[in-house]
Design a protein around this motif. Sequence first.
Motif, PDB file in Angstrom:
ATOM      1  N   LEU A  54       1.028  -1.254  -0.207  1.00 45.47           N
ATOM      2  CA  LEU A  54       0.010   0.071   0.081  1.00 45.47           C
ATOM      3  C   LEU A  54       0.904   1.155  -0.263  1.00 45.47           C
ATOM      4  N   PRO A  55       0.888   1.884  -1.529  1.00 47.84           N
ATOM      5  CA  PRO A  55       2.365   2.856  -1.270  1.00 47.84           C
ATOM      6  C   PRO A  55       1.311   4.440  -0.929  1.00 47.84           C
ATOM      7  N   GLY A  56       2.783   5.411  -0.717  1.00 47.14           N
ATOM      8  CA  GLY A  56       2.196   6.685  -0.432  1.00 47.14           C
ATOM      9  C   GLY A  56       0.709   6.138   1.041  1.00 47.14           C
ATOM     10  N   VAL A  57       1.154   5.960   1.625  1.00 46.36           N
ATOM     11  CA  VAL A  57      -0.084   6.088   2.619  1.00 46.36           C
ATOM     12  C   VAL A  57      -0.170   7.518   3.257  1.00 46.36           C
ATOM     13  N   TRP A  58       1.036   7.789   3.760  1.00 48.03           N
ATOM     14  CA  TRP A  58       1.131   9.161   4.927  1.00 48.03           C
ATOM     15  C   TRP A  58       2.367   9.398   4.213  1.00 48.03           C
ATOM     16  N   GLN A  59       2.052  11.554   3.643  1.00 43.25           N
ATOM     17  CA  GLN A  59       3.324  11.724   3.138  1.00 43.25           C
ATOM     18  C   GLN A  59       4.006  13.088   4.392  1.00 43.25           C
ATOM     19  N   ALA A  60       5.355  12.778   4.708  1.00 44.40           N
ATOM     20  CA  ALA A  60       6.291  14.225   5.235  1.00 44.40           C
ATOM     21  C   ALA A  60       5.766  15.458   5.106  1.00 44.40           C
ATOM     22  N   ALA A  61       6.231  16.339   5.985  1.00 39.56           N
ATOM     23  CA  ALA A  61       5.862  17.513   5.899  1.00 39.56           C
ATOM     24  C   ALA A  61       7.397  17.886   5.752  1.00 39.56           C
ATOM     25  N   ALA A  62       7.824  19.046   5.232  1.00 41.55           N
ATOM     26  CA  ALA A  62       9.289  19.476   5.558  1.00 41.55           C
ATOM     27  C   ALA A  62       9.515  19.864   6.323  1.00 41.55           C
ATOM     28  N   ALA A  63       8.528  19.934   7.983  1.00 40.47           N
ATOM     29  CA  ALA A  63       8.828  20.474   9.820  1.00 40.47           C
ATOM     30  C   ALA A  63       8.792  18.857  10.503  1.00 40.47           C
ATOM     31  N   THR A  64       8.340  17.920   9.926  1.00 39.87           N
ATOM     32  CA  THR A  64       8.059  17.043  10.486  1.00 39.87           C
ATOM     33  C   THR A  64       9.327  16.343  11.047  1.00 39.87           C
ATOM     34  N   ASP A  65       9.485  15.647  12.164  1.00 40.49           N
ATOM     35  CA  ASP A  65      10.591  15.669  12.863  1.00 40.49           C
ATOM     36  C   ASP A  65      10.597  14.277  12.410  1.00 40.49           C
ATOM     37  N   ARG A  66      11.810  13.551  11.667  1.00 39.89           N
ATOM     38  CA  ARG A  66      12.036  12.530  10.815  1.00 39.89           C
ATOM     39  C   ARG A  66      12.680  11.319  11.372  1.00 39.89           C
ATOM     40  N   SER A  67      13.144  11.449  13.053  1.00 41.15           N
ATOM     41  CA  SER A  67      13.220  11.070  13.911  1.00 41.15           C
ATOM     42  C   SER A  67      11.945  10.592  14.500  1.00 41.15           C
ATOM     43  N   LEU A  68      10.486  11.176  15.044  1.00 41.74           N
ATOM     44  CA  LEU A  68       9.409  10.525  15.112  1.00 41.74           C
ATOM     45  C   LEU A  68       9.340  10.025  14.074  1.00 41.74           C
ATOM     46  N   LEU A  69       8.985   9.949  13.504  1.00 46.00           N
ATOM     47  CA  LEU A  69       8.379   9.148  11.501  1.00 46.00           C
ATOM     48  C   LEU A  69      10.082   7.990  11.905  1.00 46.00           C
ATOM     49  N   LEU A  70      10.500   8.078  12.125  1.00 49.52           N
ATOM     50  CA  LEU A  70      10.994   6.453  12.384  1.00 49.52           C
ATOM     51  C   LEU A  70      10.813   5.903  13.472  1.00 49.52           C
ATOM     52  N   GLU A  71      10.904   6.435  14.423  1.00 55.58           N
ATOM     53  CA  GLU A  71      10.158   5.652  15.848  1.00 55.58           C
ATOM     54  C   GLU A  71       8.842   5.310  15.488  1.00 55.58           C
ATOM     55  N   THR A  72       7.795   6.214  15.295  1.00 58.19           N
ATOM     56  CA  THR A  72       6.899   5.389  15.007  1.00 58.19           C
ATOM     57  C   THR A  72       6.537   4.684  13.808  1.00 58.19           C
ATOM     58  N   ALA A  73       6.931   4.297  12.960  1.00 59.78           N
ATOM     59  CA  ALA A  73       7.146   2.826  12.037  1.00 59.78           C
ATOM     60  C   ALA A  73       7.969   2.219  12.369  1.00 59.78           C
ATOM     61  N   ASN A  74       9.037   2.421  13.445  1.00 57.25           N
ATOM     62  CA  ASN A  74       9.104   0.864  13.837  1.00 57.25           C
ATOM     63  C   ASN A  74       8.188   0.264  14.781  1.00 57.25           C
ATOM     64  N   ASP A  75       7.325   1.559  15.474  1.00 56.04           N
ATOM     65  CA  ASP A  75       6.453   1.396  16.837  1.00 56.04           C
ATOM     66  C   ASP A  75       5.568   0.021  15.588  1.00 56.04           C
ATOM     67  N   VAL A  76       5.531   0.695  15.035  1.00 55.08           N
ATOM     68  CA  VAL A  76       3.740  -0.094  13.866  1.00 55.08           C
ATOM     69  C   VAL A  76       4.295  -1.462  13.475  1.00 55.08           C
ATOM     70  N   MET A  77       5.539  -1.438  13.189  1.00 58.29           N
ATOM     71  CA  MET A  77       6.056  -2.842  12.883  1.00 58.29           C
ATOM     72  C   MET A  77       5.689  -4.147  13.937  1.00 58.29           C
ATOM     73  N   ASN A  78       6.349  -3.394  15.046  1.00 61.28           N
ATOM     74  CA  ASN A  78       6.012  -3.796  16.185  1.00 61.28           C
ATOM     75  C   ASN A  78       4.601  -4.647  16.773  1.00 61.28           C
ATOM     76  N   THR A  79       4.253  -3.313  16.679  1.00 62.50           N
ATOM     77  CA  THR A  79       3.050  -4.227  16.796  1.00 62.50           C
ATOM     78  C   THR A  79       2.399  -4.355  15.727  1.00 62.50           C
ATOM     79  N   ILE A  80       2.552  -4.992  14.696  1.00 59.42           N
ATOM     80  CA  ILE A  80       1.723  -5.256  14.234  1.00 59.42           C
ATOM     81  C   ILE A  80       2.561  -5.868  12.743  1.00 59.42           C
ATOM     82  N   LYS A  81       3.587  -6.598  13.271  1.00 61.25           N
ATOM     83  CA  LYS A  81       4.553  -8.072  13.229  1.00 61.25           C
ATOM     84  C   LYS A  81       4.726  -7.875  11.978  1.00 61.25           C
ATOM     85  N   ALA A  82       3.421  -8.327  10.828  1.00 55.25           N
ATOM     86  CA  ALA A  82       3.690  -9.406   9.947  1.00 55.25           C
ATOM     87  C   ALA A  82       4.293  -7.865   8.709  1.00 55.25           C
ATOM     88  N   ALA A  83       3.632  -6.707   9.280  1.00 54.31           N
ATOM     89  CA  ALA A  83       3.392  -5.718   8.168  1.00 54.31           C
ATOM     90  C   ALA A  83       4.750  -4.838   7.954  1.00 54.31           C
TER      91      ALA A  83
END
Length: 137
Positions: A54-83
Amino acid sequence: MQTDTPLELYIEQLRAQDIDIEAMDEQAARLRQDELEFVLVVAADEPAFFQLMLPGVWQAAAATDRSLLLETANDVMNTIKAAKLVVHNEAVHVSVEQFVEGPDQGVALIPGLMELLKSAVAEFQERLGMGEAPRVH
């Protein structure tokens, strides 16, 4: 007599289940459900493996905190193991990969995997909001 490619078998069987699907090229097909566009990739030389994205499901803004973005992606992967969530070109893409005995088993998994990817997107959006721009497919 020409035999169907693994992708053609997926397309034929998913259409029989009333899933909106069309070939994009020799290895990929576009599936539409709930106003979302999924991409199914099946390599002709490895029919036991497929990827549903499912490509392009979320677009980052220029002001998006990249560390928070990556941390959230890792948290979701840890929550939903197969995704798997990938951040590329300031967009988040979600996917799942499976090894199956063949297209019949893969087709049986697709509807549930589509729901799994939608759940991963919902989990991500719950944590970071809807993103900078709407999904464009």
